[in-house]
Write an enzyme that holds these catalytic residues in place. Structure first.
Site, mmCIF file in Angstrom:
data_model
loop_
_atom_site.group_PDB
_atom_site.id
_atom_site.type_symbol
_atom_site.label_atom_id
_atom_site.label_comp_id
_atom_site.label_asym_id
_atom_site.label_seq_id
_atom_site.Cartn_x
_atom_site.Cartn_y
_atom_site.Cartn_z
ATOM 1 N N ILE A 12 0.077 4.065 -5.852
ATOM 2 C CA ILE A 12 0.589 3.068 -6.333
ATOM 3 C C ILE A 12 -0.422 2.116 -7.053
ATOM 4 O O ILE A 12 -0.289 1.444 -8.095
ATOM 5 C CB ILE A 12 1.278 2.068 -5.258
ATOM 6 C CG1 ILE A 12 2.404 0.994 -6.049
ATOM 7 C CG2 ILE A 12 0.419 1.193 -4.355
ATOM 8 C CD1 ILE A 12 3.574 1.660 -6.727
ATOM 9 N N ARG A 34 -10.998 3.460 1.318
ATOM 10 C CA ARG A 34 -11.971 3.903 2.581
ATOM 11 C C ARG A 34 -12.765 5.044 2.281
ATOM 12 O O ARG A 34 -13.912 5.018 2.616
ATOM 13 C CB ARG A 34 -10.782 4.358 3.356
ATOM 14 C CG ARG A 34 -11.196 4.396 4.835
ATOM 15 C CD ARG A 34 -10.140 4.638 5.595
ATOM 16 N NE ARG A 34 -8.910 5.565 4.892
ATOM 17 C CZ ARG A 34 -7.568 5.463 5.626
ATOM 18 N NH1 ARG A 34 -7.344 4.971 6.395
ATOM 19 N NH2 ARG A 34 -6.796 6.213 4.641
ATOM 20 N N LYS A 92 4.550 -3.774 -0.639
ATOM 21 C CA LYS A 92 5.786 -4.035 0.366
ATOM 22 C C LYS A 92 5.572 -2.518 1.404
ATOM 23 O O LYS A 92 4.935 -1.605 1.080
ATOM 24 C CB LYS A 92 7.019 -3.658 -0.257
ATOM 25 C CG LYS A 92 7.283 -2.553 -1.166
ATOM 26 C CD LYS A 92 7.522 -1.142 -0.487
ATOM 27 C CE LYS A 92 7.660 -0.083 -1.257
ATOM 28 N NZ LYS A 92 7.860 1.183 -0.509
HETATM 29 N N1 LIG Z 1 6.068 -0.778 -5.487
HETATM 30 C C1 LIG Z 1 6.361 0.594 -5.688
HETATM 31 O O1 LIG Z 1 6.819 1.004 -6.633
HETATM 32 C C2 LIG Z 1 5.523 1.340 -4.563
HETATM 33 C C3 LIG Z 1 5.780 2.706 -4.705
HETATM 34 C C4 LIG Z 1 5.132 3.512 -3.774
HETATM 35 C C5 LIG Z 1 4.549 2.818 -2.720
HETATM 36 N N2 LIG Z 1 4.629 1.572 -2.506
HETATM 37 C C6 LIG Z 1 3.682 0.984 -1.498
HETATM 38 O O2 LIG Z 1 2.467 0.943 -1.800
HETATM 39 C C7 LIG Z 1 1.466 1.286 -0.629
HETATM 40 C C8 LIG Z 1 0.786 2.457 -1.041
HETATM 41 O O3 LIG Z 1 1.586 3.827 -1.092
HETATM 42 P P1 LIG Z 1 0.922 4.930 -1.880
HETATM 43 O O4 LIG Z 1 1.857 5.671 -2.394
HETATM 44 O O5 LIG Z 1 -0.068 4.361 -2.865
HETATM 45 O O6 LIG Z 1 -0.077 5.469 -0.729
HETATM 46 P P2 LIG Z 1 -1.228 6.349 -0.986
HETATM 47 O O7 LIG Z 1 -1.224 7.235 -2.169
HETATM 48 O O8 LIG Z 1 -1.482 7.135 0.393
HETATM 49 O O9 LIG Z 1 -2.440 5.395 -1.194
HETATM 50 C C9 LIG Z 1 -3.232 4.307 -0.337
HETATM 51 C C10 LIG Z 1 -4.764 4.288 -0.413
HETATM 52 O O10 LIG Z 1 -5.259 3.378 0.194
HETATM 53 C C11 LIG Z 1 -6.344 3.777 0.887
HETATM 54 N N3 LIG Z 1 -6.205 3.544 2.149
HETATM 55 C C12 LIG Z 1 -5.308 3.731 3.105
HETATM 56 N N4 LIG Z 1 -5.549 3.321 4.202
HETATM 57 C C13 LIG Z 1 -6.849 2.420 4.085
HETATM 58 C C14 LIG Z 1 -7.413 1.657 4.718
HETATM 59 N N5 LIG Z 1 -7.178 1.228 5.925
HETATM 60 N N6 LIG Z 1 -8.496 0.881 4.425
HETATM 61 C C15 LIG Z 1 -9.129 1.156 3.032
HETATM 62 N N7 LIG Z 1 -8.223 1.936 2.452
HETATM 63 C C16 LIG Z 1 -7.075 2.516 2.752
HETATM 64 C C17 LIG Z 1 -6.526 5.367 0.814
HETATM 65 O O11 LIG Z 1 -7.527 5.917 0.063
HETATM 66 P P3 LIG Z 1 -8.485 6.553 0.647
HETATM 67 O O12 LIG Z 1 -8.526 7.952 -0.072
HETATM 68 O O13 LIG Z 1 -9.883 5.967 0.472
HETATM 69 O O14 LIG Z 1 -8.405 6.848 2.292
HETATM 70 C C18 LIG Z 1 -5.244 5.709 -0.025
HETATM 71 O O15 LIG Z 1 -5.706 6.231 -1.333
HETATM 72 C C19 LIG Z 1 2.573 1.245 0.564
HETATM 73 O O16 LIG Z 1 2.806 0.076 1.333
HETATM 74 C C20 LIG Z 1 3.811 1.681 -0.058
HETATM 75 O O17 LIG Z 1 4.967 1.332 0.390
HETATM 76 C C21 LIG Z 1 4.988 0.957 -3.597
#
Ligand SMILES: NC(=O)c1ccc[n+]([C@@H]2O[C@H](COP(=O)([O-])OP(=O)(O)OC[C@H]3O[C@@H](n4cnc5c(N)ncnc54)[C@H](OP(=O)(O)O)[C@@H]3O)[C@@H](O)[C@H]2O)c1
Length: 320
Positions: A12, A34, A92
Protein backbone atom coordinates in the site's frame (compact mmCIF):
# COMPACT_ATOMS: atom_id res chain seq x y z
CA UNK A 1 5.60 21.94 1.09
CA UNK A 2 4.51 19.02 3.27
CA UNK A 3 7.35 16.57 3.87
CA UNK A 4 6.23 12.99 4.40
CA UNK A 5 7.80 10.10 6.25
CA UNK A 6 6.58 6.55 5.64
CA UNK A 7 6.66 3.68 8.12
CA UNK A 8 6.27 0.30 6.40
CA UNK A 9 7.22 0.19 2.72
CA UNK A 10 4.99 -2.61 1.40
CA UNK A 11 2.20 -2.85 -1.17
CA UNK A 12 0.00 0.00 0.00
CA UNK A 13 2.98 2.32 0.51
CA UNK A 14 3.73 1.96 -3.22
CA UNK A 15 0.14 2.90 -4.02
CA UNK A 16 0.40 5.85 -1.62
CA UNK A 17 3.43 7.05 -3.59
CA UNK A 18 1.53 6.70 -6.86
CA UNK A 19 -1.08 9.02 -5.34
CA UNK A 20 1.38 11.42 -3.70
CA UNK A 21 2.84 12.24 -7.09
CA UNK A 22 -0.58 13.71 -7.91
CA UNK A 23 -0.74 15.94 -4.81
CA UNK A 24 0.92 19.34 -5.20
CA UNK A 25 3.37 20.79 -2.67
CA UNK A 26 4.24 17.49 -1.02
CA UNK A 27 7.26 15.25 -1.14
CA UNK A 28 8.56 12.03 0.34
CA UNK A 29 11.42 12.96 2.68
CA UNK A 30 12.17 9.76 4.63
CA UNK A 31 11.12 6.12 4.88
CA UNK A 32 11.64 3.25 7.25
CA UNK A 33 10.61 -0.38 7.14
CA UNK A 34 11.58 -3.31 9.32
CA UNK A 35 13.87 -4.83 6.71
CA UNK A 36 16.65 -2.70 5.24
CA UNK A 37 16.21 -4.22 1.78
CA UNK A 38 12.55 -3.17 1.69
CA UNK A 39 13.31 0.45 2.51
CA UNK A 40 16.35 0.63 0.24
CA UNK A 41 14.34 -0.61 -2.76
CA UNK A 42 11.57 1.85 -1.91
CA UNK A 43 13.92 4.83 -1.63
CA UNK A 44 15.67 3.88 -4.89
CA UNK A 45 12.29 4.12 -6.59
CA UNK A 46 10.83 7.20 -4.90
CA UNK A 47 13.76 9.15 -3.41
CA UNK A 48 14.15 10.65 0.07
CA UNK A 49 16.22 9.28 2.92
CA UNK A 50 16.33 5.60 3.91
CA UNK A 51 16.22 5.46 7.71
CA UNK A 52 17.67 2.61 9.70
CA UNK A 53 15.28 2.92 12.64
CA UNK A 54 11.87 4.33 13.49
CA UNK A 55 13.59 6.81 15.83
CA UNK A 56 15.74 8.08 12.97
CA UNK A 57 12.63 8.50 10.82
CA UNK A 58 10.74 10.36 13.53
CA UNK A 59 13.74 12.65 14.19
CA UNK A 60 13.88 13.54 10.48
CA UNK A 61 12.76 16.82 8.99
CA UNK A 62 9.21 15.66 8.22
CA UNK A 63 5.75 17.10 8.89
CA UNK A 64 3.57 14.02 8.55
CA UNK A 65 3.88 10.26 8.78
CA UNK A 66 1.97 7.71 6.72
CA UNK A 67 1.75 4.46 8.67
CA UNK A 68 1.51 1.57 6.24
CA UNK A 69 2.53 -1.36 8.41
CA UNK A 70 0.10 -4.09 9.42
CA UNK A 71 -2.67 -3.54 11.96
CA UNK A 72 -0.74 -5.12 14.86
CA UNK A 73 1.65 -2.13 14.91
CA UNK A 74 -0.58 0.80 13.82
CA UNK A 75 -1.26 2.08 17.34
CA UNK A 76 2.35 1.82 18.48
CA UNK A 77 3.69 3.79 15.50
CA UNK A 78 0.84 6.29 15.46
CA UNK A 79 1.45 7.14 19.12
CA UNK A 80 5.23 7.35 18.61
CA UNK A 81 4.81 9.65 15.60
CA UNK A 82 2.34 11.94 17.38
CA UNK A 83 4.62 12.12 20.42
CA UNK A 84 7.45 13.09 18.04
CA UNK A 85 5.35 16.04 16.84
CA UNK A 86 4.22 14.62 13.49
CA UNK A 87 0.76 14.56 11.96
CA UNK A 88 -0.39 11.00 11.28
CA UNK A 89 -2.30 9.34 8.46
CA UNK A 90 -2.65 5.69 9.52
CA UNK A 91 -3.85 2.85 7.33
CA UNK A 92 -7.02 1.03 8.25
CA UNK A 93 -7.84 -0.44 10.69
CA UNK A 94 -6.05 2.19 12.81
CA UNK A 95 -6.43 0.11 15.99
CA UNK A 96 -6.95 -3.55 16.78
CA UNK A 97 -10.06 -2.62 18.75
CA UNK A 98 -11.78 0.43 20.20
CA UNK A 99 -9.52 0.49 23.22
CA UNK A 100 -6.42 0.51 20.99
CA UNK A 101 -7.85 3.30 18.82
CA UNK A 102 -8.81 5.37 21.86
CA UNK A 103 -5.19 5.30 23.04
CA UNK A 104 -4.16 6.92 19.74
CA UNK A 105 -6.96 9.48 19.88
CA UNK A 106 -6.01 10.48 23.43
CA UNK A 107 -2.45 11.23 22.30
CA UNK A 108 -3.71 13.02 19.18
CA UNK A 109 -5.87 15.27 21.35
CA UNK A 110 -3.14 15.98 23.90
CA UNK A 111 -0.55 16.81 21.22
CA UNK A 112 -2.98 18.90 19.15
CA UNK A 113 -1.79 17.19 15.97
CA UNK A 114 -3.82 15.88 13.04
CA UNK A 115 -4.71 12.19 13.11
CA UNK A 116 -6.78 10.47 10.44
CA UNK A 117 -7.43 6.83 9.63
CA UNK A 118 -6.92 5.97 5.97
CA UNK A 119 -10.42 5.12 4.68
CA UNK A 120 -10.29 5.98 1.00
CA UNK A 121 -13.81 5.54 -0.53
CA UNK A 122 -15.38 8.83 0.66
CA UNK A 123 -12.64 10.86 -1.01
CA UNK A 124 -13.09 9.43 -4.49
CA UNK A 125 -14.65 11.88 -6.99
CA UNK A 126 -17.63 9.55 -7.56
CA UNK A 127 -18.43 9.32 -3.87
CA UNK A 128 -18.16 13.10 -3.37
CA UNK A 129 -20.39 13.71 -6.38
CA UNK A 130 -22.92 11.15 -5.17
CA UNK A 131 -23.12 12.77 -1.74
CA UNK A 132 -23.66 16.18 -3.33
CA UNK A 133 -26.20 14.81 -5.81
CA UNK A 134 -28.48 13.22 -3.22
CA UNK A 135 -28.58 16.48 -1.26
CA UNK A 136 -30.46 18.12 -4.14
CA UNK A 137 -32.35 15.06 -5.44
CA UNK A 138 -32.74 12.92 -2.31
CA UNK A 139 -33.65 9.25 -2.04
CA UNK A 140 -35.66 9.96 1.11
CA UNK A 141 -34.96 8.51 4.53
CA UNK A 142 -32.18 5.99 4.18
CA UNK A 143 -32.78 2.78 6.10
CA UNK A 144 -30.80 -0.08 4.55
CA UNK A 145 -27.24 -0.73 3.32
CA UNK A 146 -26.06 -3.95 1.71
CA UNK A 147 -22.42 -4.29 0.70
CA UNK A 148 -19.66 -6.79 0.54
CA UNK A 149 -16.39 -7.88 -0.86
CA UNK A 150 -14.56 -11.17 -0.97
CA UNK A 151 -11.23 -11.71 -2.66
CA UNK A 152 -10.11 -15.26 -3.39
CA UNK A 153 -6.78 -14.28 -4.91
CA UNK A 154 -4.64 -13.42 -1.87
CA UNK A 155 -1.45 -15.47 -2.24
CA UNK A 156 -0.45 -17.96 0.48
CA UNK A 157 1.56 -16.25 3.22
CA UNK A 158 -0.23 -12.93 2.75
CA UNK A 159 -0.56 -11.05 6.07
CA UNK A 160 -4.35 -11.17 5.65
CA UNK A 161 -4.10 -14.80 6.80
CA UNK A 162 -2.02 -14.03 9.89
CA UNK A 163 -3.70 -14.09 13.28
CA UNK A 164 -0.59 -12.62 14.95
CA UNK A 165 -0.56 -9.66 12.55
CA UNK A 166 -4.30 -9.05 13.09
CA UNK A 167 -5.44 -10.31 9.73
CA UNK A 168 -8.77 -11.83 8.81
CA UNK A 169 -11.54 -10.73 6.53
CA UNK A 170 -13.43 -8.64 9.10
CA UNK A 171 -10.38 -6.52 9.92
CA UNK A 172 -9.01 -6.39 6.37
CA UNK A 173 -12.18 -5.94 4.35
CA UNK A 174 -15.10 -5.66 6.76
CA UNK A 175 -13.92 -2.24 7.86
CA UNK A 176 -14.90 -0.81 4.45
CA UNK A 177 -18.37 -2.29 4.86
CA UNK A 178 -18.53 -0.93 8.41
CA UNK A 179 -17.67 2.51 7.07
CA UNK A 180 -20.56 2.43 4.60
CA UNK A 181 -23.00 1.27 7.28
CA UNK A 182 -22.09 3.83 9.93
CA UNK A 183 -21.78 6.66 7.42
CA UNK A 184 -25.26 6.19 5.96
CA UNK A 185 -27.07 4.70 8.95
CA UNK A 186 -25.35 6.07 12.05
CA UNK A 187 -23.89 4.39 15.11
CA UNK A 188 -24.34 0.65 15.59
CA UNK A 189 -26.82 -0.70 18.11
CA UNK A 190 -26.22 -4.42 17.61
CA UNK A 191 -24.40 -6.82 15.28
CA UNK A 192 -25.08 -10.47 14.43
CA UNK A 193 -22.26 -12.40 12.77
CA UNK A 194 -21.67 -15.78 11.17
CA UNK A 195 -18.21 -16.73 10.03
CA UNK A 196 -15.86 -19.58 9.26
CA UNK A 197 -12.26 -19.82 10.37
CA UNK A 198 -9.26 -20.93 8.35
CA UNK A 199 -6.39 -23.05 9.58
CA UNK A 200 -4.40 -19.97 10.67
CA UNK A 201 -7.12 -18.96 13.13
CA UNK A 202 -8.52 -15.98 11.25
CA UNK A 203 -11.98 -15.57 9.73
CA UNK A 204 -11.91 -16.63 6.07
CA UNK A 205 -15.47 -15.56 5.41
CA UNK A 206 -17.95 -13.64 7.51
CA UNK A 207 -21.42 -12.23 7.09
CA UNK A 208 -22.68 -9.66 9.52
CA UNK A 209 -25.89 -7.79 9.81
CA UNK A 210 -26.34 -4.81 12.03
CA UNK A 211 -28.91 -2.47 13.46
CA UNK A 212 -28.05 1.23 13.43
CA UNK A 213 -29.66 4.46 14.57
CA UNK A 214 -31.33 4.81 11.16
CA UNK A 215 -31.80 1.26 9.91
CA UNK A 216 -30.20 -2.05 9.02
CA UNK A 217 -27.09 -3.22 7.16
CA UNK A 218 -26.16 -6.61 5.70
CA UNK A 219 -22.49 -7.03 4.93
CA UNK A 220 -19.99 -9.71 3.95
CA UNK A 221 -16.24 -10.09 3.62
CA UNK A 222 -13.97 -12.98 2.82
CA UNK A 223 -10.84 -14.55 1.43
CA UNK A 224 -12.06 -17.88 0.07
CA UNK A 225 -14.73 -16.83 -2.43
CA UNK A 226 -14.53 -14.53 -5.42
CA UNK A 227 -17.22 -12.01 -4.57
CA UNK A 228 -16.02 -8.56 -5.50
CA UNK A 229 -19.11 -6.53 -5.02
CA UNK A 230 -21.24 -3.51 -5.34
CA UNK A 231 -23.10 -1.60 -2.64
CA UNK A 232 -26.79 -0.87 -2.28
CA UNK A 233 -28.14 2.05 -0.25
CA UNK A 234 -31.94 2.17 0.06
CA UNK A 235 -34.19 5.06 0.98
CA UNK A 236 -37.91 5.74 1.02
CA UNK A 237 -37.79 7.49 -2.40
CA UNK A 238 -35.17 5.46 -4.22
CA UNK A 239 -31.98 3.47 -4.04
CA UNK A 240 -28.34 3.91 -4.98
CA UNK A 241 -26.11 1.21 -6.43
CA UNK A 242 -22.41 1.96 -6.20
CA UNK A 243 -21.06 -0.42 -8.81
CA UNK A 244 -18.22 -2.83 -8.20
CA UNK A 245 -15.71 -2.37 -6.80
CA UNK A 246 -17.64 -0.04 -4.56
CA UNK A 247 -14.61 0.65 -2.28
CA UNK A 248 -12.81 2.13 -5.32
CA UNK A 249 -15.98 3.84 -6.54
CA UNK A 250 -16.23 5.12 -10.10
CA UNK A 251 -19.87 4.53 -11.15
CA UNK A 252 -23.23 4.73 -9.43
CA UNK A 253 -26.85 4.41 -10.48
CA UNK A 254 -29.64 6.12 -8.58
CA UNK A 255 -33.11 4.66 -9.19
CA UNK A 256 -36.07 6.73 -8.03
CA UNK A 257 -39.54 5.58 -7.09
CA UNK A 258 -40.96 7.92 -9.75
CA UNK A 259 -39.18 5.92 -12.48
CA UNK A 260 -36.19 8.20 -13.07
CA UNK A 261 -32.68 6.77 -13.26
CA UNK A 262 -29.56 8.86 -12.80
CA UNK A 263 -26.14 7.54 -13.78
CA UNK A 264 -23.01 8.99 -12.21
CA UNK A 265 -19.66 8.24 -13.79
CA UNK A 266 -16.50 9.69 -12.26
CA UNK A 267 -13.29 7.83 -13.10
CA UNK A 268 -10.45 8.12 -10.64
CA UNK A 269 -6.76 8.66 -11.32
CA UNK A 270 -3.39 7.87 -9.76
CA UNK A 271 -4.63 4.75 -7.96
CA UNK A 272 -7.19 6.64 -5.89
CA UNK A 273 -5.26 7.27 -2.66
CA UNK A 274 -4.38 10.74 -3.98
CA UNK A 275 -7.79 12.14 -2.96
CA UNK A 276 -7.46 11.03 0.66
CA UNK A 277 -3.87 12.31 0.81
CA UNK A 278 -4.83 15.65 -0.72
CA UNK A 279 -7.60 16.02 1.88
CA UNK A 280 -5.12 15.23 4.66
CA UNK A 281 -2.62 17.80 3.35
CA UNK A 282 -5.39 20.42 3.11
CA UNK A 283 -6.25 19.70 6.74
CA UNK A 284 -2.63 20.23 7.79
CA UNK A 285 -2.49 23.50 5.89
CA UNK A 286 -5.70 24.70 7.53
CA UNK A 287 -4.50 23.78 11.03
CA UNK A 288 -7.24 21.16 11.56
CA UNK A 289 -6.64 18.31 13.99
CA UNK A 290 -9.41 16.07 12.69
CA UNK A 291 -11.05 15.31 9.35
CA UNK A 292 -14.71 16.22 9.04
CA UNK A 293 -15.12 13.20 6.71
CA UNK A 294 -13.18 10.48 8.52
CA UNK A 295 -13.61 12.01 11.94
CA UNK A 296 -12.29 10.40 15.09
CA UNK A 297 -15.87 9.48 15.94
CA UNK A 298 -16.41 7.73 12.58
CA UNK A 299 -13.22 5.73 13.21
CA UNK A 300 -14.52 4.85 16.68
CA UNK A 301 -17.85 3.72 15.25
CA UNK A 302 -16.21 1.58 12.56
CA UNK A 303 -13.93 -0.26 14.96
CA UNK A 304 -16.66 -0.61 17.59
CA UNK A 305 -18.80 -2.29 14.93
CA UNK A 306 -15.95 -4.66 14.05
CA UNK A 307 -15.37 -5.40 17.76
CA UNK A 308 -19.00 -6.53 17.96
CA UNK A 309 -18.76 -8.47 14.69
CA UNK A 310 -15.69 -10.34 15.94
CA UNK A 311 -17.29 -11.00 19.33
CA UNK A 312 -20.16 -12.71 17.48
CA UNK A 313 -17.82 -15.41 16.17
CA UNK A 314 -15.38 -15.44 19.10
CA UNK A 315 -12.43 -13.99 17.20
CA UNK A 316 -9.90 -12.45 19.58
CA UNK A 317 -6.45 -11.03 19.04
CA UNK A 318 -3.35 -10.82 21.22
CA UNK A 319 -4.07 -9.04 24.49
CA UNK A 320 -7.86 -9.25 24.20
N1 LIG B 1 -6.22 1.74 1.63
C1 LIG B 1 -6.18 0.67 0.88
O1 LIG B 1 -6.67 0.65 -0.24
C2 LIG B 1 -5.48 -0.55 1.38
C3 LIG B 1 -5.26 -1.63 0.52
C4 LIG B 1 -4.52 -2.70 1.01
C5 LIG B 1 -4.06 -2.69 2.30
N2 LIG B 1 -4.34 -1.63 3.13
C6 LIG B 1 -3.85 -1.61 4.52
O2 LIG B 1 -2.49 -1.25 4.48
C7 LIG B 1 -1.77 -1.90 5.52
C8 LIG B 1 -0.56 -2.59 4.91
O3 LIG B 1 -1.02 -3.54 3.97
P1 LIG B 1 -0.07 -4.02 2.77
O4 LIG B 1 -0.92 -4.79 1.86
O5 LIG B 1 0.70 -2.87 2.24
O6 LIG B 1 0.90 -5.01 3.57
P2 LIG B 1 2.39 -5.39 3.18
O7 LIG B 1 2.55 -5.42 1.70
O8 LIG B 1 2.73 -6.60 3.96
O9 LIG B 1 3.22 -4.13 3.68
C9 LIG B 1 3.46 -3.86 5.04
C10 LIG B 1 4.93 -3.47 5.14
O10 LIG B 1 5.16 -2.99 6.45
C11 LIG B 1 6.41 -3.51 6.92
N3 LIG B 1 6.16 -3.89 8.30
C12 LIG B 1 5.27 -4.80 8.74
N4 LIG B 1 5.28 -4.83 10.08
C13 LIG B 1 6.19 -3.90 10.48
C14 LIG B 1 6.62 -3.45 11.74
N5 LIG B 1 6.15 -3.96 12.89
N6 LIG B 1 7.56 -2.48 11.77
C15 LIG B 1 8.05 -1.96 10.62
N7 LIG B 1 7.68 -2.34 9.39
C16 LIG B 1 6.74 -3.31 9.32
C17 LIG B 1 6.77 -4.70 6.06
O11 LIG B 1 8.02 -4.42 5.51
P3 LIG B 1 9.35 -5.27 5.74
O12 LIG B 1 9.66 -5.84 4.41
O13 LIG B 1 10.26 -4.18 6.15
O14 LIG B 1 9.09 -6.30 6.81
C18 LIG B 1 5.81 -4.66 4.90
O15 LIG B 1 6.46 -4.46 3.66
C19 LIG B 1 -2.76 -2.82 6.20
O16 LIG B 1 -3.24 -2.20 7.38
C20 LIG B 1 -3.91 -2.96 5.20
O17 LIG B 1 -5.16 -3.13 5.83
C21 LIG B 1 -5.02 -0.57 2.68
Amino acid sequence: MIRWGIIGCGRIAHRFMQGLQDVPDTKLAASWSRRAETVNTFVEQYGGKACSSVDELLASDIDAVYIATLPDSHAEYSIAALNAGKHVLCEKPAGINLNDLDKILTVAKSTGLLFMEGMKPPFFPLYRRLKEYVLTDPIGDIGYVRAGSAVADCPPGHPNYSHELVGGSIMGIGIYEAYLAVEWLGATKQVQTLGRFGETGIDMFAIFQSEHEKGYAQLYCGFDLHGKGDALICGTLGHITIHKNWWNPAKATISYLDGRTVELDEPFTAGGLNYETRHFCDLINSGATESPIISHEISRQMIAMLDSARAGIGLKFKGE
